[in-house]
Design a protein around this motif. Structure first.
Motif, PDB file in Angstrom:
ATOM      1  N   MET A 174       0.849  -1.207   0.000  1.00 14.46           N
ATOM      2  CA  MET A 174       0.000   0.000   0.000  1.00 14.46           C
ATOM      3  C   MET A 174       0.876   1.246   0.000  1.00 14.46           C
ATOM      4  O   MET A 174       1.875   1.317   0.707  1.00 14.46           O
ATOM      5  N   ILE A 175       0.497   2.229  -0.795  1.00 13.42           N
ATOM      6  CA  ILE A 175       1.216   3.497  -0.820  1.00 13.42           C
ATOM      7  C   ILE A 175       0.525   4.456   0.134  1.00 13.42           C
ATOM      8  O   ILE A 175      -0.682   4.654   0.064  1.00 13.42           O
ATOM      9  N   SER A 176       1.308   5.092   1.053  1.00  9.48           N
ATOM     10  CA  SER A 176       0.720   6.004   2.021  1.00  9.48           C
ATOM     11  C   SER A 176       0.189   7.249   1.326  1.00  9.48           C
ATOM     12  O   SER A 176       0.611   7.592   0.215  1.00  9.48           O
ATOM     13  N   SER A 177      -0.740   7.942   2.015  1.00 10.19           N
ATOM     14  CA  SER A 177      -1.319   9.152   1.435  1.00 10.19           C
ATOM     15  C   SER A 177      -0.251  10.213   1.227  1.00 10.19           C
ATOM     16  O   SER A 177      -0.287  10.972   0.255  1.00 10.19           O
ATOM     17  N   HIS A 178       0.737  10.258   2.153  1.00  7.72           N
ATOM     18  CA  HIS A 178       1.807  11.250   2.002  1.00  7.72           C
ATOM     19  C   HIS A 178       2.638  10.977   0.750  1.00  7.72           C
ATOM     20  O   HIS A 178       2.994  11.881   0.009  1.00  7.72           O
ATOM     21  N   THR A 179       2.947   9.681   0.522  1.00  7.77           N
ATOM     22  CA  THR A 179       3.729   9.307  -0.658  1.00  7.77           C
ATOM     23  C   THR A 179       2.970   9.641  -1.932  1.00  7.77           C
ATOM     24  O   THR A 179       3.529  10.117  -2.924  1.00  7.77           O
ATOM     25  N   LYS A 180       1.638   9.380  -1.928  1.00  7.56           N
ATOM     26  CA  LYS A 180       0.824   9.708  -3.099  1.00  7.56           C
ATOM     27  C   LYS A 180       0.902  11.212  -3.398  1.00  7.56           C
ATOM     28  O   LYS A 180       1.036  11.630  -4.548  1.00  7.56           O
ATOM     29  N   LEU A 184      21.012  12.635   3.858  1.00 10.85           N
ATOM     30  CA  LEU A 184      20.602  11.257   3.544  1.00 10.85           C
ATOM     31  C   LEU A 184      20.491  10.423   4.823  1.00 10.85           C
ATOM     32  O   LEU A 184      19.567   9.620   4.973  1.00 10.85           O
ATOM     33  N   TYR A 185      21.437  10.625   5.725  1.00 16.42           N
ATOM     34  CA  TYR A 185      21.413   9.923   7.021  1.00 16.42           C
ATOM     35  C   TYR A 185      20.143  10.295   7.787  1.00 16.42           C
ATOM     36  O   TYR A 185      19.451   9.420   8.334  1.00 16.42           O
ATOM     37  N   LEU A 186      19.806  11.591   7.823  1.00 15.24           N
ATOM     38  CA  LEU A 186      18.607  12.035   8.542  1.00 15.24           C
ATOM     39  C   LEU A 186      17.340  11.465   7.906  1.00 15.24           C
ATOM     40  O   LEU A 186      16.407  11.071   8.605  1.00 15.24           O
ATOM     41  N   LYS A 187      17.311  11.402   6.575  1.00 11.06           N
ATOM     42  CA  LYS A 187      16.141  10.855   5.890  1.00 11.06           C
ATOM     43  C   LYS A 187      15.943   9.382   6.263  1.00 11.06           C
ATOM     44  O   LYS A 187      14.815   8.938   6.518  1.00 11.06           O
ATOM     45  N   ARG A 188      17.043   8.618   6.290  1.00 11.84           N
ATOM     46  CA  ARG A 188      16.944   7.207   6.669  1.00 11.84           C
ATOM     47  C   ARG A 188      16.440   7.052   8.100  1.00 11.84           C
ATOM     48  O   ARG A 188      15.674   6.143   8.403  1.00 11.84           O
ATOM     49  N   ARG A 189      16.870   7.954   8.958  1.00 17.17           N
ATOM     50  CA  ARG A 189      16.515   7.874  10.376  1.00 17.17           C
ATOM     51  C   ARG A 189      15.097   8.367  10.662  1.00 17.17           C
ATOM     52  O   ARG A 189      14.523   8.024  11.700  1.00 17.17           O
ATOM     53  N   LEU A 190      14.544   9.172   9.753  1.00 11.24           N
ATOM     54  CA  LEU A 190      13.258   9.819  10.018  1.00 11.24           C
ATOM     55  C   LEU A 190      12.200   9.381   9.001  1.00 11.24           C
ATOM     56  O   LEU A 190      11.677  10.178   8.227  1.00 11.24           O
ATOM     57  N   HIS A 191      11.927   8.099   8.974  1.00 10.96           N
ATOM     58  CA  HIS A 191      10.814   7.521   8.216  1.00 10.96           C
ATOM     59  C   HIS A 191      10.890   7.773   6.714  1.00 10.96           C
ATOM     60  O   HIS A 191       9.875   7.736   6.017  1.00 10.96           O
ATOM     61  N   GLY A 192      12.100   8.036   6.190  1.00  9.42           N
ATOM     62  CA  GLY A 192      12.266   8.187   4.755  1.00  9.42           C
ATOM     63  C   GLY A 192      11.633   9.432   4.173  1.00  9.42           C
ATOM     64  O   GLY A 192      11.412   9.516   2.958  1.00  9.42           O
ATOM     65  N   ARG A 193      11.354  10.434   5.023  1.00 12.76           N
ATOM     66  CA  ARG A 193      10.697  11.658   4.543  1.00 12.76           C
ATOM     67  C   ARG A 193      11.684  12.813   4.472  1.00 12.76           C
ATOM     68  O   ARG A 193      12.379  13.128   5.443  1.00 12.76           O
ATOM     69  N   TRP A 194      11.699  13.480   3.305  1.00 15.97           N
ATOM     70  CA  TRP A 194      12.629  14.584   3.109  1.00 15.97           C
ATOM     71  C   TRP A 194      12.262  15.801   3.939  1.00 15.97           C
ATOM     72  O   TRP A 194      13.145  16.552   4.382  1.00 15.97           O
ATOM     73  N   ASP A 195      10.957  16.059   4.141  1.00 17.63           N
ATOM     74  CA  ASP A 195      10.597  17.235   4.924  1.00 17.63           C
ATOM     75  C   ASP A 195      11.074  17.079   6.367  1.00 17.63           C
ATOM     76  O   ASP A 195      11.548  18.040   6.986  1.00 17.63           O
ATOM     77  N   TYR A 196      10.996  15.851   6.910  1.00 14.66           N
ATOM     78  CA  TYR A 196      11.539  15.604   8.245  1.00 14.66           C
ATOM     79  C   TYR A 196      13.063  15.840   8.254  1.00 14.66           C
ATOM     80  O   TYR A 196      13.602  16.452   9.180  1.00 14.66           O
ATOM     81  N   ALA A 197      13.735  15.321   7.216  1.00 15.80           N
ATOM     82  CA  ALA A 197      15.203  15.414   7.163  1.00 15.80           C
ATOM     83  C   ALA A 197      15.669  16.864   7.069  1.00 15.80           C
ATOM     84  O   ALA A 197      16.611  17.271   7.755  1.00 15.80           O
ATOM     85  N   ILE A 198      15.003  17.658   6.220  1.00 20.78           N
ATOM     86  CA  ILE A 198      15.402  19.060   6.047  1.00 20.78           C
ATOM     87  C   ILE A 198      15.140  19.846   7.327  1.00 20.78           C
ATOM     88  O   ILE A 198      15.958  20.676   7.745  1.00 20.78           O
ATOM     89  N   ALA A 199      14.006  19.585   7.968  1.00 18.33           N
ATOM     90  CA  ALA A 199      13.712  20.247   9.246  1.00 18.33           C
ATOM     91  C   ALA A 199      14.756  19.862  10.297  1.00 18.33           C
ATOM     92  O   ALA A 199      15.210  20.698  11.083  1.00 18.33           O
ATOM     93  N   ALA A 200      15.164  18.582  10.291  1.00 15.13           N
ATOM     94  CA  ALA A 200      16.159  18.102  11.255  1.00 15.13           C
ATOM     95  C   ALA A 200      17.532  18.702  10.989  1.00 15.13           C
ATOM     96  O   ALA A 200      18.331  18.879  11.917  1.00 15.13           O
ATOM     97  N   TYR A 201      17.827  19.023   9.740  1.00 13.86           N
ATOM     98  CA  TYR A 201      19.109  19.669   9.427  1.00 13.86           C
ATOM     99  C   TYR A 201      19.194  21.010  10.147  1.00 13.86           C
ATOM    100  O   TYR A 201      20.263  21.449  10.558  1.00 13.86           O
ATOM    101  N   ASN A 202      18.051  21.660  10.321  1.00 15.91           N
ATOM    102  CA  ASN A 202      18.012  22.947  11.000  1.00 15.91           C
ATOM    103  C   ASN A 202      17.882  22.800  12.513  1.00 15.91           C
ATOM    104  O   ASN A 202      18.612  23.423  13.281  1.00 15.91           O
ATOM    105  N   ALA A 203      16.945  21.972  12.949  1.00  9.65           N
ATOM    106  CA  ALA A 203      16.610  21.911  14.375  1.00  9.65           C
ATOM    107  C   ALA A 203      17.290  20.769  15.119  1.00  9.65           C
ATOM    108  O   ALA A 203      17.365  20.792  16.351  1.00  9.65           O
ATOM    109  N   GLY A 204      17.749  19.765  14.388  1.00 18.32           N
ATOM    110  CA  GLY A 204      18.318  18.579  15.015  1.00 18.32           C
ATOM    111  C   GLY A 204      17.346  17.419  14.980  1.00 18.32           C
ATOM    112  O   GLY A 204      16.125  17.603  15.040  1.00 18.32           O
ATOM    113  N   GLU A 205      17.899  16.226  14.873  1.00 20.67           N
ATOM    114  CA  GLU A 205      17.076  15.020  14.760  1.00 20.67           C
ATOM    115  C   GLU A 205      16.162  14.855  15.972  1.00 20.67           C
ATOM    116  O   GLU A 205      14.979  14.504  15.842  1.00 20.67           O
ATOM    117  N   GLY A 206      16.696  15.127  17.162  1.00 18.04           N
ATOM    118  CA  GLY A 206      15.916  14.942  18.381  1.00 18.04           C
ATOM    119  C   GLY A 206      14.676  15.824  18.432  1.00 18.04           C
ATOM    120  O   GLY A 206      13.587  15.358  18.815  1.00 18.04           O
TER     121      GLY A 206
END
Length: 491
Positions: free
Chosen positions: A1-7, A166-188
């Motif tokens: 199944m493809i998630s709604s976010h992925t769609k 790329l490391y942040l994206k792998r760690r954060l559910h494969g989502r780029w918006d999470y990874a880019i936000a984490a680049y600024n604010a931190g993964e935690g």
């Protein structure tokens, strides 16, 4: 199944690609691959980037994205200012995103981080195009010392930043918006925001739990993307930037002075400093093994450099002997000893045996790094901001846990800074890097100039005077401050 976010991301990518095809047709008539004065120019980078935009704006960020677009519409010249530095570096960064199959939006991150200024610094200690913190630099093997700061090297910093994303994206559910936000604010911080949103049953978006700065971070990127896609809609002119990389990385086998290469290769000295921004002074050493040159002059410059002798009319390349002193070298080359020390970044009169020095002959003073005083100050900046680096030499009974307690830092941080693998076995005598936050001087504070700032505004904001800021920051002209310059504010 493809998630709604992925769609949503798939649909957004299809729409973006279709839109970009139209833009490409329009822009091709005006900017790319034109014949000007009989010279065939390269295509513009904007249609190429547009074709590879693929991220969609989170609904919770749409309002702030529109607010950022309105700001650009009120300040149409801002894009010109933002792209001035990017002329040298954007094509390379975009090319690297393509090689790693990353969304083109990633190439917009340095606009928000540093205005594409390799000399940009933050009060927290970040530096370079990608605003890399010292601890992240240690974790990725980037050198920071009195001679150079690899975070300012566009090639090394881009490699580090893209791998970290790329490391942040792998760690954060494969989502780029999470990874880019984490680049600024931190993964935690991003993980906390995701958990808080999940606790609300998804009723409160994850973005609402982010720090205020990060809530504006993604919208700034999406606003730039929208303007690049629809410049006419927003009545903003995009300066032309070639899609081809401006520079190439060339091997070197000697130590050179920047002014020496400038004279031999007929390349502007300021341009050489901007392309090789990691070096803080007049020279770069053969230990670096490469130099970045404009691609149009790279071949001829390498050829000219290979022909020059060890000694020329203006410069001597001297490998020190055990009997050498700065004073004796000054006599030998009829040059002021302080000039030799300044150009070679020598902190004292002791010379390391067999060290290569570049010595200007018959010189009684240190030439300026640049005629532009603000650029010269940026090149030479050595007052490292942010956390303090501590070197810990591993003792016989040391473990990562005892060291973490001794320095009051987390075990995971020590492992990250020193690239240790579990179970964290340590060798006696090994030097570990520890980064600690130290309280700032209470008499002064550091301020990073933002686009649009004036010295009078900064003085009013900090309840001080323009003259006092100029005095403690060693500024000569209140009108000549530049975005992301670090100045000292008296308290």
């Amino acid at each position: 199944m493809i998630s709604s976010h992925t769609k949503k991301q798939i649909y957004a990518g299809i729409i973006a690609s279709s839109t970009c095809l139209l833009i490409t047709c329009v822009l091709t008539l005006t900017s790319p691959t034109n014949i000007k004065a009989g010279v065939l120019t390269s295509p513009s980078i904007w249609p190429a980037m547009c074709r590879h935009f693929s991220l969609s704006v989170d609904a919770s960020l749409e309002q702030e994205t529109q607010r950022q677009i309105r700001w650009h519409r009120r300040h149409p010249g801002a894009m010109k200012d933002m792209t001035e530095n990017a002329q040298l570096y954007l094509a390379y960064v975009f090319q690297q995103t393509r090689e790693k199959s990353l969304p083109a939006e990633i190439a917009l991150v340095p606009f928000v981080e540093s205005n594409y200024d390799p000399f940009a610094r933050s009060a927290k200690g970040a530096a370079g195009l990608w605003q890399i913190m010292p601890d992240m630099a240690s974790a990725h093997g980037l050198e920071i010392n009195d001679l150079k700061d690899d975070r300012r090297n566009v090639i090394k910093a881009t490699h580090t930043a893209l791998n970290h994303l790329l490391y942040l994206k792998r760690r954060l559910h494969g989502r780029w918006d999470y990874a880019i936000a984490a680049y600024n604010a931190g993964e935690g911080r991003v993980r906390q925001a995701i958990r808080a949103s999940n606790k609300s049953g998804g009723k409160v978006p994850w973005t609402k739990f982010l720090p205020a700065e990060t809530r504006r971070y993604l919208p700034k990127i999406f606003a730039l993307k929208a303007i690049i896609q629809h410049p006419k809609r927003y009545a903003i002119n995009l300066p032309n930037i070639d899609v081809d990389t401006y520079f190439s990385n060339s091997p070197i086998h000697r130590t050179y002075a920047f002014s020496q290469i400038s004279d031999i290769c007929k390349i502007d000295s300021d341009l050489l400093h901007k392309l090789n921004a990691e070096w803080r002074g007049h020279i770069f050493t053969e230990d670096n093994k490469t130099i970045i040159l404009p691609i149009s002059q790279s071949f001829s410059c390498k050829k000219k450099l290979s022909r020059i002798p060890m000694f020329s009319n203006r410069w001597a390349r001297h490998k020190t002997k055990s009997t050498d002193t700065i004073k004796s070298l000054g006599t030998l080359y009829n040059t002021n000893p302080s000039t030799i020390a300044g150009i070679n970044s020598l902190g004292n009169t002791k010379l390391c045996h067999r060290r290569v020095l570049m010595i200007p002959k018959n010189s009684q003073g240190i030439p300026p790094l640049s005629k532009d005083a603000s650029l010269a100050a940026a090149i030479a900046a050595t007052d490292l901001l942010g956390p303090t680096k501590i070197s810990h030499i591993v003792q016989k009974k040391d473990t990562v846990h005892t060291i973490s307690k001794q320095h009051d830092v987390k075990v995971g941080h020590i492992a990250y800074w020193n690239r240790l693998r579990y179970p964290y076995t340590l060798t006696t005598g090994r030097t570990l890097v520890i980064w600690k936050n130290v309280k700032a001087n209470v008499r002064y504070t550091k301020y990073v100039v933002q686009p649009g700032d004036t010295l009078s505004q900064i003085a009013k904001q900090h309840k001080t005077s323009v003259n006092r800021i100029m005095q403690v920051s060693n500024l000569k002209d209140p009108r000549k401050i530049r975005p992301y310059q670090v100045i000292t504010i008296p308290k």
